[in-house]
Design a protein around this motif. Structure first.
Motif, PDB file in Angstrom:
ATOM      1  N   GLN A 141      20.737 -12.299 -23.152  1.00  0.00           N
ATOM      2  CA  GLN A 141      21.489 -13.146 -22.233  1.00  0.00           C
ATOM      3  C   GLN A 141      22.928 -12.667 -22.078  1.00  0.00           C
ATOM      4  O   GLN A 141      23.568 -12.262 -23.052  1.00  0.00           O
ATOM      5  CB  GLN A 141      21.516 -14.595 -22.753  1.00  0.00           C
ATOM      6  CG  GLN A 141      20.158 -15.256 -22.850  1.00  0.00           C
ATOM      7  CD  GLN A 141      19.661 -15.756 -21.521  1.00  0.00           C
ATOM      8  OE1 GLN A 141      20.430 -16.262 -20.700  1.00  0.00           O
ATOM      9  NE2 GLN A 141      18.355 -15.620 -21.288  1.00  0.00           N
ATOM     10  N   GLU A 143      11.292  -5.949 -22.786  1.00  0.00           N
ATOM     11  CA  GLU A 143      11.420  -7.210 -23.519  1.00  0.00           C
ATOM     12  C   GLU A 143      12.887  -7.541 -23.774  1.00  0.00           C
ATOM     13  O   GLU A 143      13.305  -8.706 -23.679  1.00  0.00           O
ATOM     14  CB  GLU A 143      10.651  -7.114 -24.840  1.00  0.00           C
ATOM     15  CG  GLU A 143      10.635  -8.402 -25.662  1.00  0.00           C
ATOM     16  CD  GLU A 143       9.936  -9.547 -24.950  1.00  0.00           C
ATOM     17  OE1 GLU A 143      10.252 -10.707 -25.288  1.00  0.00           O
ATOM     18  OE2 GLU A 143       9.102  -9.289 -24.067  1.00  0.00           O
ATOM     19  N   TYR A 144      13.681  -6.533 -24.089  1.00  0.00           N
ATOM     20  CA  TYR A 144      15.107  -6.757 -24.326  1.00  0.00           C
ATOM     21  C   TYR A 144      15.799  -7.224 -23.048  1.00  0.00           C
ATOM     22  O   TYR A 144      16.639  -8.133 -23.076  1.00  0.00           O
ATOM     23  CB  TYR A 144      15.753  -5.463 -24.835  1.00  0.00           C
ATOM     24  CG  TYR A 144      17.205  -5.622 -25.210  1.00  0.00           C
ATOM     25  CD1 TYR A 144      17.567  -6.248 -26.396  1.00  0.00           C
ATOM     26  CD2 TYR A 144      18.216  -5.151 -24.379  1.00  0.00           C
ATOM     27  CE1 TYR A 144      18.899  -6.399 -26.750  1.00  0.00           C
ATOM     28  CE2 TYR A 144      19.551  -5.294 -24.720  1.00  0.00           C
ATOM     29  CZ  TYR A 144      19.878  -5.926 -25.909  1.00  0.00           C
ATOM     30  OH  TYR A 144      21.203  -6.090 -26.252  1.00  0.00           O
ATOM     31  N   LYS A 174      14.533  -8.923 -20.726  1.00  0.00           N
ATOM     32  CA  LYS A 174      14.097 -10.289 -20.438  1.00  0.00           C
ATOM     33  C   LYS A 174      14.773 -11.323 -21.328  1.00  0.00           C
ATOM     34  O   LYS A 174      14.949 -12.476 -20.921  1.00  0.00           O
ATOM     35  CB  LYS A 174      12.576 -10.395 -20.603  1.00  0.00           C
ATOM     36  CG  LYS A 174      11.768  -9.684 -19.544  1.00  0.00           C
ATOM     37  CD  LYS A 174      10.284  -9.835 -19.852  1.00  0.00           C
ATOM     38  CE  LYS A 174       9.427  -9.189 -18.783  1.00  0.00           C
ATOM     39  NZ  LYS A 174       7.968  -9.306 -19.108  1.00  0.00           N
ATOM     40  N   THR A 175      15.124 -10.924 -22.553  1.00  0.00           N
ATOM     41  CA  THR A 175      15.614 -11.902 -23.531  1.00  0.00           C
ATOM     42  C   THR A 175      17.118 -11.839 -23.782  1.00  0.00           C
ATOM     43  O   THR A 175      17.715 -12.837 -24.194  1.00  0.00           O
ATOM     44  CB  THR A 175      14.890 -11.705 -24.869  1.00  0.00           C
ATOM     45  OG1 THR A 175      15.071 -10.351 -25.317  1.00  0.00           O
ATOM     46  CG2 THR A 175      13.398 -11.976 -24.719  1.00  0.00           C
ATOM     47  N   PRO A 189      19.464 -13.696 -18.164  1.00  0.00           N
ATOM     48  CA  PRO A 189      18.955 -12.458 -18.742  1.00  0.00           C
ATOM     49  C   PRO A 189      19.538 -11.241 -18.030  1.00  0.00           C
ATOM     50  O   PRO A 189      19.680 -11.244 -16.798  1.00  0.00           O
ATOM     51  CB  PRO A 189      17.439 -12.547 -18.506  1.00  0.00           C
ATOM     52  CG  PRO A 189      17.160 -13.982 -18.242  1.00  0.00           C
ATOM     53  CD  PRO A 189      18.380 -14.537 -17.606  1.00  0.00           C
TER      54      PRO A 189
END
Length: 380
Positions: free
Chosen positions: A264, A258-259, A261-262, A269
């Motif tokens: 930036q 999840e990290y 993916k998010t 990403p």
């Protein structure tokens, strides 16, 4: 291997997963840790209310007679939630040893309260000079009047500072590392001859150093004949820890993915970086290897001693290394924030490191596996 669950096992998995999901969020866990015993009294009561404290005990003792698979399902969920409650200490280790060695009267006096959530236990077996060897026992028990007096010291007793009763290994015969001569005693930790120094471990659990000076103990099982039962219970504890590690690794992988993916960087990403993608795949491979070994360990508890001990040591060694690898990769890919208490992944990393040490680390179990002869049933 076909590892399909039956209806009862699926119900158990659904029940414990829902409990952890609804009652063990990251912030909730922080509040439980601040309670007096170091865990959530409400959650412990819910575990009892849902019948989860009865799972490993036989029907004769008021349980449901669950085995390795049921233990696996429970502790995978506990690992996902990083639970703090003394299930391993009270139910698996302390309760398991009492169920194996205790007389009918002793079981009837204690196990119903354990299953009902009113009593907690702790197994005090490790000693400062004994390393991870469970049968290295320097604590002595001598007959005193109609009972026994225990003198010695026990180290890193899981949840020993909040336990209502201690199950203490002590030597009634032989040398410090002899197999014969090891006995188990029920000890009241509040009596004058017992000193308990509690402390927090790095993963948020509680442990204690216990000193005994002519403390009164009640013999559990045959005098000098506790070695086989102790080994069997510790093997069961190792399987529980392996399952808990798998649950923790699952969450560490999910948080890291999840990290990626998010988070930036340079307008995109960081998960688009191929090197990080490869490292994420390596984490998942380690997780799946650990899952397979946890299943092998859980399905080996009913085997003969040699096959059981060899397979459980193999599982504990591999999963200890896999857990450390996943923890290190997760921290590195989170960057500096992965080291902070505010980041959940740091707590999963600490639990995985500690799981490697509880009940024998990877080096201990690797050496133990190498020294044990391959049993005949593994050659088939």
């Amino acid at each position: 291997m076909d590892f399909s669950l039956n209806d009862e096992q699926r119900m158990l998995e659904d029940t414990v997963s829902r409990l952890v999901r609804e009652r063990y969020g990251f912030e909730q866990r922080g509040r439980y840790a601040k309670e007096a015993p170091g865990y959530g009294a409400e959650v412990w009561g819910l575990l009892a209310e849902l019948g989860l404290l009865s799972v490993p005990f036989s029907e004769d003792d008021g349980g449901i007679g669950g085995g390795g698979v049921e233990l696996l399902l429970l502790h995978q969920a506990f690992g996902r939630g990083l639970t703090l409650e003394p299930y391993l200490a009270t139910v698996v280790l302390g309760g398991g040893l009492l169920a194996r060695l205790g007389s009918a009267a002793q079981r009837e006096a204690i196990l119903p309260d354990v299953i009902g959530g009113a009593a907690t236990l702790a197994l005090a077996y490790a000693e400062p000079d004994g390393g991870y060897e469970p049968l290295w026992v320097g604590t002595r028990a001598e007959r005193a009047g109609g009972g026994w007096a225990l003198t010695g010291a026990k180290a890193v007793v899981l949840h020993g500072d909040s336990a209502g009763k201690l199950l203490v290994t002590a030597r009634t015969a032989g040398g410090v590392d002899d197999r014969d001569g090891v006995s188990v005693f029920l000890v009241d930790p509040k009596q004058a001859g017992v000193s308990v120094r509690g402390y927090a471990t790095i993963d948020g659990l509680r442990a204690a150093e216990v000193t005994l000076a002519d403390a009164t103990g009640e013999l559990v099982g045959p005098e000098g004949g506790a070695a086989d039962a102790l080994e069997a219970v510790l093997a069961t504890g190792c399987v529980a820890l392996c399952a808990e590690a798998v649950g923790a690794m699952e969450q560490a992988c999910e948080l890291t993915l999840e990290y990626l993916k998010t988070r930036q960087q340079f307008g995109a990403p960081i998960g688009r970086n191929q090197v990080l993608q490869h490292r994420m795949v390596d984490m998942r491979i380690a997780l799946e290897q650990a899952r397979s070994m946890a299943i092998l360990g859980a399905c080996s508890l009913e085997l003969g001693r040699d096959a059981r001990e060899r397979r459980v040591s193999a599982a504990k060694a591999l999963i200890g290394a896999a857990g450390r690898f996943v923890a290190e990769q997760a921290i590195q890919m989170h960057g500096g924030m992965g080291m902070t208490d505010e980041a959940a992944v740091s707590h999963y990393a600490k639990r995985l490191v500690m799981i490697d040490h509880w009940l024998g680390d990877g080096d201990y179990h690797t050496n133990r596996f190498a020294e044990m002869p391959e049993p005949a049933e593994e050659n088939a």
